[in-house]
Design a protein around this motif. Structure first.
Motif, PDB file in Angstrom:
ATOM      1  N   GLN A 175       0.986  -1.153  -0.030  1.00 13.22           N
ATOM      2  CA  GLN A 175      -0.034   0.051   0.010  1.00 13.22           C
ATOM      3  C   GLN A 175       0.801   1.360  -0.131  1.00 13.22           C
ATOM      4  OE1 GLN A 175      -3.447  -0.456   0.080  1.00 13.22           O
ATOM      5  NE2 GLN A 175      -3.082  -2.574  -0.068  1.00 13.22           N
ATOM      6  N   ILE A 177       0.917   5.194   0.815  1.00 16.47           N
ATOM      7  CA  ILE A 177       0.022   6.020   1.696  1.00 16.47           C
ATOM      8  C   ILE A 177       0.966   7.649   1.730  1.00 16.47           C
ATOM      9  CG2 ILE A 177      -0.966   6.930   4.129  1.00 16.47           C
ATOM     10  CD1 ILE A 177      -0.734   3.930   4.527  1.00 16.47           C
ATOM     11  N   GLN A 181      -2.520  11.862   4.668  1.00 14.92           N
ATOM     12  CA  GLN A 181      -3.738  11.265   4.161  1.00 14.92           C
ATOM     13  C   GLN A 181      -4.163   9.916   4.943  1.00 14.92           C
ATOM     14  OE1 GLN A 181      -2.755  10.551  -0.025  1.00 14.92           O
ATOM     15  NE2 GLN A 181      -3.925  12.457  -0.594  1.00 14.92           N
ATOM     16  N   GLU A 182      -5.358   9.654   4.899  1.00 12.71           N
ATOM     17  CA  GLU A 182      -5.821   8.566   5.422  1.00 12.71           C
ATOM     18  C   GLU A 182      -5.706   7.540   4.412  1.00 12.71           C
ATOM     19  OE1 GLU A 182      -9.326   8.849   7.711  1.00 12.71           O
ATOM     20  OE2 GLU A 182      -8.749  10.617   8.869  1.00 12.71           O
ATOM     21  N   ALA A 183      -5.789   6.148   4.917  1.00 11.23           N
ATOM     22  CA  ALA A 183      -5.980   5.128   3.783  1.00 11.23           C
ATOM     23  C   ALA A 183      -6.603   3.997   4.599  1.00 11.23           C
ATOM     24  CB  ALA A 183      -4.519   4.819   3.414  1.00 11.23           C
ATOM     25  N   LYS A 184      -7.520   3.340   3.617  1.00  8.14           N
ATOM     26  CA  LYS A 184      -8.461   2.253   4.305  1.00  8.14           C
ATOM     27  C   LYS A 184      -7.592   0.972   3.593  1.00  8.14           C
ATOM     28  CE  LYS A 184     -13.068   0.731   4.476  1.00  8.14           C
ATOM     29  NZ  LYS A 184     -14.196   0.671   4.023  1.00  8.14           N
ATOM     30  N   ILE A 185      -7.227  -0.206   4.357  1.00  7.46           N
ATOM     31  CA  ILE A 185      -6.421  -1.152   3.870  1.00  7.46           C
ATOM     32  C   ILE A 185      -7.904  -2.195   4.410  1.00  7.46           C
ATOM     33  CG2 ILE A 185      -4.865  -2.871   4.347  1.00  7.46           C
ATOM     34  CD1 ILE A 185      -3.033  -0.639   5.340  1.00  7.46           C
ATOM     35  N   THR A 186      -8.024  -3.097   3.162  1.00  2.20           N
ATOM     36  CA  THR A 186      -9.168  -4.148   3.480  1.00  2.20           C
ATOM     37  C   THR A 186      -8.575  -5.664   2.921  1.00  2.20           C
ATOM     38  OG1 THR A 186      -9.866  -3.852   1.106  1.00  2.20           O
ATOM     39  CG2 THR A 186     -11.079  -2.891   3.223  1.00  2.20           C
TER      40      THR A 186
END
Length: 186
Positions: A175, A177, A181-186
């Motif tokens: 990932q 980033i 900043q915000e990041a969404k990890i799924t």
């Protein structure tokens, strides 16, 4: 593990690795002691000690083959080789036939086949027991040995132990980033 002979004699520990054999009151001039060595995790395959001429009159009685019971510890996710043992306790000695007459309900037996005959009293078949479920449970399989002088049956019991298994983790792709900043990890 020693305890009782197939013809009724008994083995008791005297001291350390010294044992004392006491014949039974029957009139046989022989006995067979099955033994195996085990620690907390593994057991050896079964061996036989033949005791002859133990000071009684020789019996002419023909005795049917004996199927040997056993109890084995097994852990989930670790298939275990198992011995099925038949003993010809009186002459004429012969290689015995064996067959499974019931299947385990909490596991499977695979590869059940002839393993060895010692040209005297002991016939061995082997198979592999594999537990189906990761839970603590008692399971069993019944088998029959047969020969010229008759037949008998025995059960082998499996004490299945639950095993802690690490969960599967799916890999996460790399990932990127950006700072602040915000990041969404799924």
């Amino acid at each position: 593990q020693l305890g009782k002979g197939l013809m009724g004699g008994t083995i008791t520990n005297v001291q350390g690795t010294s044992y004392k054999y006491k014949k039974s009151t029957n009139t046989k001039s022989y006995d067979y002691l099955l033994y195996k060595v085990s620690d907390e995790n593994l057991s050896s395959f079964t061996q036989v000690i033949t005791i002859k001429n133990i000071g009684s009159q020789k019996s002419a009685k023909i005795v049917a083959p004996i199927a040997v019971c056993d109890t084995i510890d097994v852990w989930y996710n670790k298939p275990l080789p198992v011995e099925f043992i038949g003993v010809t306790p009186s002459e004429p000695f012969e290689k015995l036939a064996m067959e499974l007459i019931s299947s385990p309900t909490q596991g499977t037996i695979s590869g059940f086949a002839f393993k060895s005959y010692d040209q005297a009293v002991l016939t061995t078949f082997r198979g592999t027991y594999t537990p189906k479920y990761n839970k603590t449970v008692l399971d069993s399989v019944e088998y029959k040995v047969s020969g010229t002088n008759g037949q008998s049956t025995a059960k082998i019991y499996f004490k299945v132990h639950k095993t802690n298994i690490a969960p599967d983790i799916q890999p996460i792709a790399n990932q990127t980033i950006n700072e602040d900043q915000e990041a969404k990890i799924t």
